[in-house]
Design an enzyme around this catalytic site. Structure first.
Site, short mmCIF file in Angstrom:
data_model
loop_
_atom_site.label_atom_id
_atom_site.label_comp_id
_atom_site.label_asym_id
_atom_site.label_seq_id
_atom_site.Cartn_x
_atom_site.Cartn_y
_atom_site.Cartn_z
CB CYS A 1 34.92 59.25 29.70
SG CYS A 1 35.69 57.67 29.99
CG HIS B 1 29.01 60.86 25.02
ND1 HIS B 1 29.46 59.58 25.08
CD2 HIS B 1 27.66 60.79 25.07
CE1 HIS B 1 28.43 58.76 25.17
NE2 HIS B 1 27.34 59.45 25.18
CB CYS C 1 35.77 52.21 25.89
SG CYS C 1 35.43 52.06 27.62
CG HIS D 1 28.13 58.82 19.52
ND1 HIS D 1 28.92 59.32 20.52
CD2 HIS D 1 27.35 57.86 20.09
CE1 HIS D 1 28.65 58.68 21.65
NE2 HIS D 1 27.69 57.79 21.41
CD GLU E 1 33.66 58.39 22.06
OE1 GLU E 1 32.86 57.71 22.73
OE2 GLU E 1 34.65 57.92 21.48
S1 SF4 Z 1 31.87 53.69 27.37
FE1 SF4 Z 1 34.02 53.83 28.00
S2 SF4 Z 1 34.77 55.67 26.95
FE2 SF4 Z 1 32.55 55.79 26.92
S3 SF4 Z 1 32.03 56.98 28.76
FE3 SF4 Z 1 31.93 54.80 29.32
S4 SF4 Z 1 33.97 54.35 30.19
FE4 SF4 Z 1 34.13 56.25 29.02
#
Ligand code: SF4
Length: 292
Positions: free
Chosen positions: A103, A80, A199, A131, A133
Protein backbone atom coordinates in the site's frame (compact mmCIF):
# COMPACT_ATOMS: atom_id res chain seq x y z
CA UNK A 1 -35.02 -21.52 11.42
CA UNK A 2 -36.72 -19.98 14.47
CA UNK A 3 -36.78 -16.24 14.89
CA UNK A 4 -36.35 -14.47 18.18
CA UNK A 5 -37.13 -10.80 18.18
CA UNK A 6 -40.51 -9.22 18.54
CA UNK A 7 -39.25 -5.98 16.94
CA UNK A 8 -37.97 -5.85 13.37
CA UNK A 9 -34.98 -3.53 13.60
CA UNK A 10 -33.79 -0.93 11.17
CA UNK A 11 -30.30 -2.02 10.13
CA UNK A 12 -27.66 0.35 8.74
CA UNK A 13 -24.14 -0.29 7.49
CA UNK A 14 -21.54 2.42 8.21
CA UNK A 15 -20.82 4.64 5.21
CA UNK A 16 -17.16 3.96 4.64
CA UNK A 17 -16.86 0.30 5.56
CA UNK A 18 -15.64 -2.73 3.61
CA UNK A 19 -12.11 -3.29 2.37
CA UNK A 20 -9.67 -0.40 2.47
CA UNK A 21 -8.26 0.45 -0.95
CA UNK A 22 -4.84 -0.99 -0.10
CA UNK A 23 -6.26 -4.45 0.51
CA UNK A 24 -8.70 -4.17 -2.41
CA UNK A 25 -5.89 -3.25 -4.81
CA UNK A 26 -3.73 -6.18 -3.69
CA UNK A 27 -6.62 -8.61 -4.23
CA UNK A 28 -7.42 -7.10 -7.63
CA UNK A 29 -3.78 -7.38 -8.72
CA UNK A 30 -3.67 -11.05 -7.73
CA UNK A 31 -6.94 -11.85 -9.50
CA UNK A 32 -5.93 -9.92 -12.61
CA UNK A 33 -2.61 -11.78 -12.88
CA UNK A 34 -4.43 -15.09 -12.46
CA UNK A 35 -6.96 -14.17 -15.14
CA UNK A 36 -4.03 -13.59 -17.47
CA UNK A 37 -3.13 -17.23 -16.96
CA UNK A 38 -0.19 -16.67 -14.62
CA UNK A 39 0.79 -18.99 -11.79
CA UNK A 40 0.12 -16.67 -8.87
CA UNK A 41 1.42 -16.96 -5.31
CA UNK A 42 0.98 -14.38 -2.57
CA UNK A 43 3.68 -13.86 0.03
CA UNK A 44 1.61 -14.22 3.20
CA UNK A 45 -2.19 -13.99 3.28
CA UNK A 46 -3.53 -10.99 1.35
CA UNK A 47 -6.31 -10.69 3.87
CA UNK A 48 -7.40 -12.54 7.02
CA UNK A 49 -10.90 -13.21 5.83
CA UNK A 50 -12.04 -16.83 5.42
CA UNK A 51 -14.44 -16.12 2.51
CA UNK A 52 -11.85 -14.20 0.49
CA UNK A 53 -9.14 -16.74 1.28
CA UNK A 54 -11.39 -19.50 -0.05
CA UNK A 55 -12.25 -17.47 -3.16
CA UNK A 56 -8.57 -16.84 -3.96
CA UNK A 57 -7.75 -20.47 -3.40
CA UNK A 58 -10.63 -21.56 -5.69
CA UNK A 59 -9.14 -19.35 -8.39
CA UNK A 60 -5.86 -21.22 -8.05
CA UNK A 61 -4.01 -18.44 -6.21
CA UNK A 62 -1.58 -19.96 -3.73
CA UNK A 63 -0.02 -18.54 -0.57
CA UNK A 64 3.58 -18.96 0.57
CA UNK A 65 4.76 -18.01 4.03
CA UNK A 66 8.40 -17.55 3.01
CA UNK A 67 10.14 -16.31 -0.13
CA UNK A 68 12.14 -19.56 -0.26
CA UNK A 69 8.95 -21.51 -0.89
CA UNK A 70 8.34 -19.72 -4.20
CA UNK A 71 9.93 -21.47 -7.12
CA UNK A 72 8.57 -19.52 -10.09
CA UNK A 73 5.59 -17.70 -11.54
CA UNK A 74 4.16 -14.44 -10.26
CA UNK A 75 4.55 -13.38 -6.66
CA UNK A 76 2.28 -10.77 -5.10
CA UNK A 77 3.63 -8.67 -2.23
CA UNK A 78 0.64 -7.89 -0.03
CA UNK A 79 -0.60 -4.47 1.11
CA UNK A 80 1.21 -4.72 4.48
CA UNK A 81 4.53 -5.00 2.66
CA UNK A 82 7.42 -7.30 3.60
CA UNK A 83 10.82 -6.80 5.26
CA UNK A 84 13.46 -5.28 2.98
CA UNK A 85 15.61 -8.43 2.99
CA UNK A 86 12.68 -10.58 1.96
CA UNK A 87 11.80 -8.19 -0.85
CA UNK A 88 15.34 -8.28 -2.22
CA UNK A 89 15.40 -12.05 -1.98
CA UNK A 90 12.26 -12.52 -4.08
CA UNK A 91 13.34 -9.89 -6.59
CA UNK A 92 16.58 -11.73 -7.24
CA UNK A 93 14.94 -15.14 -7.52
CA UNK A 94 15.26 -16.37 -11.12
CA UNK A 95 11.99 -17.00 -12.93
CA UNK A 96 9.88 -15.07 -10.42
CA UNK A 97 7.91 -12.01 -11.53
CA UNK A 98 7.22 -9.77 -8.53
CA UNK A 99 4.09 -7.62 -8.37
CA UNK A 100 4.47 -5.20 -5.49
CA UNK A 101 1.04 -4.46 -3.99
CA UNK A 102 2.47 -2.76 -0.89
CA UNK A 103 0.00 0.00 0.00
CA UNK A 104 1.23 3.52 -0.76
CA UNK A 105 0.74 4.50 2.89
CA UNK A 106 2.89 1.61 4.04
CA UNK A 107 5.56 2.53 1.47
CA UNK A 108 5.61 6.03 2.98
CA UNK A 109 6.16 4.57 6.46
CA UNK A 110 9.02 2.42 5.15
CA UNK A 111 10.57 5.48 3.50
CA UNK A 112 10.18 7.57 6.66
CA UNK A 113 11.83 4.84 8.76
CA UNK A 114 14.79 4.72 6.37
CA UNK A 115 15.19 8.49 6.21
CA UNK A 116 15.03 8.89 9.99
CA UNK A 117 17.60 6.14 10.49
CA UNK A 118 19.91 7.69 7.88
CA UNK A 119 19.62 11.06 9.63
CA UNK A 120 20.80 9.50 12.89
CA UNK A 121 17.48 9.22 14.73
CA UNK A 122 16.63 6.20 16.87
CA UNK A 123 13.39 5.09 15.26
CA UNK A 124 10.56 4.30 17.67
CA UNK A 125 7.62 2.47 16.12
CA UNK A 126 4.36 2.14 18.01
CA UNK A 127 2.17 -0.79 16.95
CA UNK A 128 2.16 -4.55 17.30
CA UNK A 129 5.52 -6.25 17.09
CA UNK A 130 4.16 -9.34 15.35
CA UNK A 131 2.11 -7.42 12.77
CA UNK A 132 3.43 -7.93 9.21
CA UNK A 133 3.35 -4.19 8.46
CA UNK A 134 5.51 -3.45 11.53
CA UNK A 135 7.91 -6.27 10.65
CA UNK A 136 8.31 -4.67 7.23
CA UNK A 137 8.69 -1.07 8.41
CA UNK A 138 11.20 -1.90 11.15
CA UNK A 139 13.46 -3.58 8.59
CA UNK A 140 14.06 -0.09 7.14
CA UNK A 141 14.76 1.49 10.53
CA UNK A 142 18.40 0.43 10.89
CA UNK A 143 20.13 -1.03 13.93
CA UNK A 144 18.91 1.57 16.39
CA UNK A 145 15.19 1.15 16.54
CA UNK A 146 12.60 -0.02 19.04
CA UNK A 147 9.04 -1.26 18.67
CA UNK A 148 6.57 -0.58 21.46
CA UNK A 149 3.02 -1.81 21.93
CA UNK A 150 0.23 0.74 21.91
CA UNK A 151 -1.79 -1.41 24.33
CA UNK A 152 1.05 -2.10 26.79
CA UNK A 153 2.65 0.98 28.37
CA UNK A 154 5.37 -1.07 30.03
CA UNK A 155 6.94 -1.65 26.58
CA UNK A 156 7.40 2.10 26.16
CA UNK A 157 10.34 1.83 28.56
CA UNK A 158 12.24 0.36 25.61
CA UNK A 159 12.65 3.91 24.29
CA UNK A 160 16.19 5.01 25.14
CA UNK A 161 17.09 8.39 26.63
CA UNK A 162 19.08 9.82 23.78
CA UNK A 163 19.59 12.90 21.65
CA UNK A 164 17.48 12.18 18.58
CA UNK A 165 14.25 10.18 18.49
CA UNK A 166 12.04 9.62 15.45
CA UNK A 167 8.49 8.38 15.97
CA UNK A 168 6.30 6.42 13.58
CA UNK A 169 3.21 4.32 14.04
CA UNK A 170 1.60 1.26 12.53
CA UNK A 171 -0.99 2.60 10.09
CA UNK A 172 -4.01 1.30 11.99
CA UNK A 173 -3.39 2.51 15.54
CA UNK A 174 -5.55 5.18 17.14
CA UNK A 175 -4.18 8.69 16.52
CA UNK A 176 -4.48 9.61 20.20
CA UNK A 177 -2.08 6.74 20.99
CA UNK A 178 0.47 8.22 18.61
CA UNK A 179 0.06 11.63 20.28
CA UNK A 180 0.44 10.11 23.74
CA UNK A 181 3.53 8.20 22.68
CA UNK A 182 5.08 11.25 21.01
CA UNK A 183 4.66 13.21 24.29
CA UNK A 184 6.32 10.34 26.15
CA UNK A 185 9.27 10.38 23.72
CA UNK A 186 9.61 14.15 23.98
CA UNK A 187 10.61 13.73 27.63
CA UNK A 188 13.41 11.35 26.61
CA UNK A 189 15.29 13.34 23.97
CA UNK A 190 16.38 16.77 22.75
CA UNK A 191 15.39 16.41 19.13
CA UNK A 192 12.09 14.71 18.34
CA UNK A 193 10.67 14.07 14.88
CA UNK A 194 7.18 12.63 14.55
CA UNK A 195 5.88 11.35 11.22
CA UNK A 196 2.14 10.86 11.19
CA UNK A 197 1.78 7.46 9.59
CA UNK A 198 -1.77 6.75 10.78
CA UNK A 199 -3.70 5.76 7.67
CA UNK A 200 -6.48 8.19 6.70
CA UNK A 201 -8.69 5.24 5.75
CA UNK A 202 -8.56 4.09 9.37
CA UNK A 203 -9.55 7.55 10.54
CA UNK A 204 -12.54 7.97 8.21
CA UNK A 205 -13.72 4.43 8.94
CA UNK A 206 -13.58 5.08 12.68
CA UNK A 207 -15.31 8.42 12.35
CA UNK A 208 -18.19 7.00 10.30
CA UNK A 209 -18.54 3.98 12.58
CA UNK A 210 -18.62 6.07 15.74
CA UNK A 211 -21.25 8.42 14.26
CA UNK A 212 -23.41 5.41 13.43
CA UNK A 213 -22.77 3.70 16.80
CA UNK A 214 -23.95 6.82 18.61
CA UNK A 215 -27.26 6.63 16.78
CA UNK A 216 -28.24 2.96 17.28
CA UNK A 217 -29.30 0.62 20.12
CA UNK A 218 -26.74 -2.00 19.19
CA UNK A 219 -23.56 -1.94 17.10
CA UNK A 220 -21.95 -4.93 15.40
CA UNK A 221 -18.28 -4.83 14.43
CA UNK A 222 -17.40 -7.60 11.97
CA UNK A 223 -13.85 -8.84 11.48
CA UNK A 224 -11.13 -11.22 12.56
CA UNK A 225 -10.62 -11.59 16.30
CA UNK A 226 -6.88 -11.13 15.71
CA UNK A 227 -7.25 -8.00 13.62
CA UNK A 228 -5.92 -5.04 15.60
CA UNK A 229 -7.83 -2.41 13.65
CA UNK A 230 -11.09 -4.33 14.11
CA UNK A 231 -10.53 -4.65 17.86
CA UNK A 232 -9.80 -0.94 18.09
CA UNK A 233 -12.87 -0.13 16.06
CA UNK A 234 -14.96 -2.12 18.55
CA UNK A 235 -13.40 -0.20 21.46
CA UNK A 236 -14.24 3.13 19.80
CA UNK A 237 -17.81 2.09 19.03
CA UNK A 238 -18.30 0.78 22.58
CA UNK A 239 -17.25 4.16 23.94
CA UNK A 240 -20.45 5.64 22.47
CA UNK A 241 -22.65 2.54 22.32
CA UNK A 242 -22.38 0.17 25.27
CA UNK A 243 -24.23 -2.51 23.30
CA UNK A 244 -21.36 -3.11 20.87
CA UNK A 245 -20.38 -6.64 19.93
CA UNK A 246 -17.41 -7.88 17.89
CA UNK A 247 -18.10 -10.96 15.77
CA UNK A 248 -15.87 -12.80 13.33
CA UNK A 249 -18.68 -13.55 10.89
CA UNK A 250 -22.39 -14.01 10.35
CA UNK A 251 -22.39 -17.52 11.85
CA UNK A 252 -21.10 -16.17 15.16
CA UNK A 253 -23.99 -13.73 15.20
CA UNK A 254 -26.50 -16.52 14.86
CA UNK A 255 -24.84 -18.92 17.29
CA UNK A 256 -23.87 -16.45 20.00
CA UNK A 257 -25.99 -13.33 19.80
CA UNK A 258 -29.58 -14.28 18.98
CA UNK A 259 -30.78 -13.01 22.38
CA UNK A 260 -28.73 -9.84 21.94
CA UNK A 261 -30.82 -8.93 18.88
CA UNK A 262 -34.03 -9.08 20.85
CA UNK A 263 -35.79 -5.76 21.39
CA UNK A 264 -33.30 -3.61 19.45
CA UNK A 265 -34.92 -1.12 17.13
CA UNK A 266 -31.83 0.27 15.42
CA UNK A 267 -28.72 -1.78 14.71
CA UNK A 268 -25.50 -0.54 13.07
CA UNK A 269 -22.87 -2.64 11.30
CA UNK A 270 -19.25 -1.87 10.48
CA UNK A 271 -16.09 -3.86 9.78
CA UNK A 272 -12.32 -3.74 9.86
CA UNK A 273 -10.09 -3.01 6.88
CA UNK A 274 -10.04 -6.66 5.84
CA UNK A 275 -13.79 -7.25 6.07
CA UNK A 276 -15.41 -7.06 2.63
CA UNK A 277 -18.77 -5.38 2.09
CA UNK A 278 -20.32 -8.70 1.22
CA UNK A 279 -19.69 -9.92 4.81
CA UNK A 280 -21.39 -6.83 6.23
CA UNK A 281 -24.36 -7.36 3.92
CA UNK A 282 -24.55 -10.99 5.00
CA UNK A 283 -24.81 -9.88 8.64
CA UNK A 284 -27.54 -7.39 7.74
CA UNK A 285 -29.51 -10.04 5.83
CA UNK A 286 -29.18 -12.56 8.68
CA UNK A 287 -30.52 -10.00 11.15
CA UNK A 288 -33.54 -9.53 8.90
CA UNK A 289 -34.04 -13.29 8.72
CA UNK A 290 -33.71 -13.78 12.47
CA UNK A 291 -36.08 -10.95 13.28
CA UNK A 292 -38.66 -11.50 10.51
S1 SF4 B 1 -5.39 0.24 6.26
FE1 SF4 B 1 -4.57 2.00 5.16
S2 SF4 B 1 -2.35 1.65 5.16
FE2 SF4 B 1 -3.30 -0.30 5.65
S3 SF4 B 1 -3.51 -1.32 3.66
FE3 SF4 B 1 -5.44 -0.25 4.07
S4 SF4 B 1 -5.23 1.74 3.02
FE4 SF4 B 1 -3.18 0.86 3.24
Amino acid sequence: MTTIAEVRPEVRIAERAGFCYGVRLAIDKAKHAREQGKEVTTLGQLVHNPGIKADLSDRGIRTADLADEVEGGTLIIRAHGVPAGEFEKVRSQPGVEVIDATCTWVLQSQKAARELAEAGYTVCIIGHEDHPEVKGVRSYAGENHVVVDDMDRSTWERVPRTKKLGVLSQSTILPNKLEEFASFCLRRCHDLRVVNTVCPVTLTRQADSVVLAADVDGMIVVGGKNSSNTKELAVKCRSVCEQTIHIADVDELESGYRDWLSGKERIGITGGTSTPEVDLEAVRDRIYTLTA
